[in-house]
Design an enzyme around this catalytic site. Structure first.
Site, PDB file in Angstrom:
ATOM      1  N   HIS A   1     -64.136 -67.964 -22.399  1.00 39.51           N
ATOM      2  CA  HIS A   1     -63.439 -67.761 -21.120  1.00 39.51           C
ATOM      3  C   HIS A   1     -62.190 -68.647 -21.040  1.00 39.51           C
ATOM      4  O   HIS A   1     -62.112 -69.674 -21.722  1.00 39.51           O
ATOM      5  CB  HIS A   1     -64.349 -68.175 -19.948  1.00 39.51           C
ATOM      6  CG  HIS A   1     -65.508 -67.280 -19.710  1.00 39.51           C
ATOM      7  ND1 HIS A   1     -66.806 -67.754 -19.663  1.00 39.51           N
ATOM      8  CD2 HIS A   1     -65.571 -65.942 -19.474  1.00 39.51           C
ATOM      9  CE1 HIS A   1     -67.619 -66.737 -19.407  1.00 39.51           C
ATOM     10  NE2 HIS A   1     -66.909 -65.634 -19.298  1.00 39.51           N
TER      11      HIS A   1
ATOM     12  N   CYS B   1     -69.190 -73.781 -15.028  1.00 35.17           N
ATOM     13  CA  CYS B   1     -69.830 -72.469 -14.807  1.00 35.17           C
ATOM     14  C   CYS B   1     -71.166 -72.561 -14.089  1.00 35.17           C
ATOM     15  O   CYS B   1     -71.739 -71.536 -13.712  1.00 35.17           O
ATOM     16  CB  CYS B   1     -69.977 -71.723 -16.129  1.00 35.17           C
ATOM     17  SG  CYS B   1     -70.918 -72.627 -17.325  1.00 35.17           S
TER      18      CYS B   1
HETATM   19  N1  CIR Z   1     -67.999 -69.574 -17.068  1.00 34.47           N
HETATM   20  C1  CIR Z   1     -68.668 -69.905 -18.149  1.00 34.47           C
HETATM   21  O1  CIR Z   1     -68.253 -70.757 -18.919  1.00 34.47           O
HETATM   22  N2  CIR Z   1     -69.777 -69.228 -18.400  1.00 34.47           N
HETATM   23  C2  CIR Z   1     -70.611 -69.451 -19.526  1.00 34.47           C
HETATM   24  C3  CIR Z   1     -71.398 -68.230 -19.829  1.00 34.47           C
HETATM   25  C4  CIR Z   1     -72.274 -68.400 -21.020  1.00 34.47           C
HETATM   26  C5  CIR Z   1     -73.157 -67.213 -21.307  1.00 34.47           C
HETATM   27  N3  CIR Z   1     -74.018 -67.513 -22.394  1.00 34.47           N
HETATM   28  C6  CIR Z   1     -72.343 -65.980 -21.629  1.00 34.47           C
HETATM   29  O2  CIR Z   1     -72.060 -65.756 -22.802  1.00 34.47           O
HETATM   30  O3  CIR Z   1     -72.009 -65.218 -20.732  1.00 34.47           O
END
Ligand code: CIR
Length: 258
Positions: free
Chosen positions: A163, A248
């Site tokens: 992201h 997140c």
């Molecule tokens: N905003 C973020 O950094 N989100 C992390 C999401 C990690 C989750 N394992 C994903 O791949 O969607």
């Protein structure tokens, strides 16, 4: 008065099955993750944030990464359509939570996809990462939702990390910080400060000059402390194994008037 409320979501018992895209999969200790999550929530509370738990989504391994499901601008909550199909069921509970808090609700619609982790607000500038999870239609819909409210939406390419906010976040004074090897175009950000560690690029603004950071970035913590910030650290190793960061694990609602 501006609120200091933060949405959080308890980790799913299936957390270890969470998505991994840019790093090697490592075994996640779900028990330890639970303790780390409690400590993260306690750190928010210790700095004056009222934490609001979104109904858990136990069938969704990645639901603890609540930031990806909603983007706030002023009192508008834009419910996302996550780029990973396995995460789409996460949004229902978040929509209910923000509606209950009195936010105006808007949505990203098919064919748009957008993850909240791709959106970085610096004052009224809203940077949006066009990458693996957020597509062009998602960027256009974000623009249509927030520009009429006064936002300046700037789209930036993201190819090296999951992201936009895996690569850059911003200090309270608006300086964008990031670890250069992970950023496609550092020159897009005015007032950019390079930090020595990848996870040092992630700060949560707790209020005033206080920053919440991961314990995995001690050299960046030292750099930012030396610049006059108060740095609070939390160990989030089990979430980092799933490409999660401090940002997140919560959604701060700073402009709600209650
Ligand atoms: N905003 C973020 O950094 N989100 C992390 C999401 C990690 C989750 N394992 C994903 O791949 O969607």
């Amino acid at each position: 008065m501006p609120s200091k409320k933060a949405l959080v979501r308890r980790p799913s018992p299936r957390l270890a099955d969470g998505l991994v895209t840019h790093i090697e999969r490592e075994k996640v200790d779900v028990g330890l993750a639970g303790e780390q999550w409690e400590a993260y929530v306690a750190a928010l509370r210790a700095h004056g944030w009222e934490t609001i738990e979104v109904e858990p989504a136990d069938d969704c391994p990645d639901s603890v990464f609540v930031e990806d499901t909603v983007v706030m601008y002023k009192n508008v909550a834009l419910i996302t359509r996550p780029g990973a199909e396995s995460r789409r069921a996460e949004t229902a509970g978040v929509e209910e939570a923000v509606a209950r808090l009195g936010c105006s609700v808007n949505w990203i619609w098919e064919p748009g996809t957008l993850d909240g982790g791709d959106v970085l607000k610096v004052g009224d500038t809203v940077y949006v990462g066009r990458g693996g999870r957020t597509n062009a239609a998602g960027v256009q819909q974000l623009r249509a939702a927030f520009e009429p409210l006064g936002a300046r939406v700037v789209a930036v390419p993201v190819s090296r990390v999951l992201h936009l906010k895996s690569a850059v976040t911003a200090l309270p004074d608006g300086t964008v910080i990031g670890h250069i090897p992970k950023i496609d175009r550092p020159s897009l950000f005015p007032g950019f400060l390079s930090v020595p560690e990848e996870s040092g690029a992630h700060v949560v603004l707790l209020g005033g000059s206080t920053l919440l950071m991961a314990a995995s970035a001690p050299r960046t913590a030292e750099l930012l402390t030396d610049l006059g910030h108060e740095v609070v650290t939390v160990d989030i190793s089990e979430f980092e194994k799933l490409e999660g960061c401090v940002t997140c694990l919560s959604v701060r609602l700073r402009e709600l008037y209650a």
